[in-house]
Design a protein around this motif. Structure first.
Motif: not given
Length: 130
Positions: A1-21
């Motif tokens: 589980m990501p720490s609270a400080s990494r949540i924005p990066l996880v969200i951004a990476a998830s959206v970018v991964a969806l765009q890539a898909l």
């Protein structure tokens, strides 16, 4: 589980991964629907979409790893997406009403840019000479 400080990066990476898909799916659909007489154009567009999808996928992985080099390409891709969304804001007689597509592109780009602009994401992606 990501720490609270990494949540924005996880969200951004998830959206970018969806765009890539989405780009990769569009590449496959484009290559599967080649029309005789426009083979070269179809292959070119399919390859370009595939390369964009692979590049965004690599950038999404980079964001998850906290690699500062991933930030630039992601920001540029989102800015291009905002420009594309702006150009699709009015119905076109040739392509129809693309306002929902424009809205999806704009929202995803703004979410990614907003997440990357947060303090925790900027600190995680800072180039501190490591």
């Amino acid at each position: 589980m990501p720490s609270a400080s990494r949540i924005p990066l996880v969200i951004a990476a998830s959206v970018v991964a969806l765009q890539a898909l989405v780009f990769l799916v569009l590449a496959v659909l484009d290559l599967a629907g080649l029309v005789s007489g426009r083979i070269a154009v179809g292959v070119g567009i399919g390859l370009l979409l595939g390369i964009l999808g692979l590049g965004l996928g690599a950038a999404a992985v980079g964001l998850l790893r906290g690699a500062h080099v991933a930030r630039g390409p992601v920001v540029v891709a989102q800015l291009i997406g905002l420009g594309l969304a702006w150009s699709l804001r009015h119905p076109d007689p040739n392509t129809g009403d693309n306002r929902l597509v424009a809205l999806a592109i704009a929202i995803s780009a703004l979410v990614v840019l907003g997440c990357l602009a947060t303090g925790p994401a900027r600190r995680a992606l800072a180039d501190d000479g490591q």
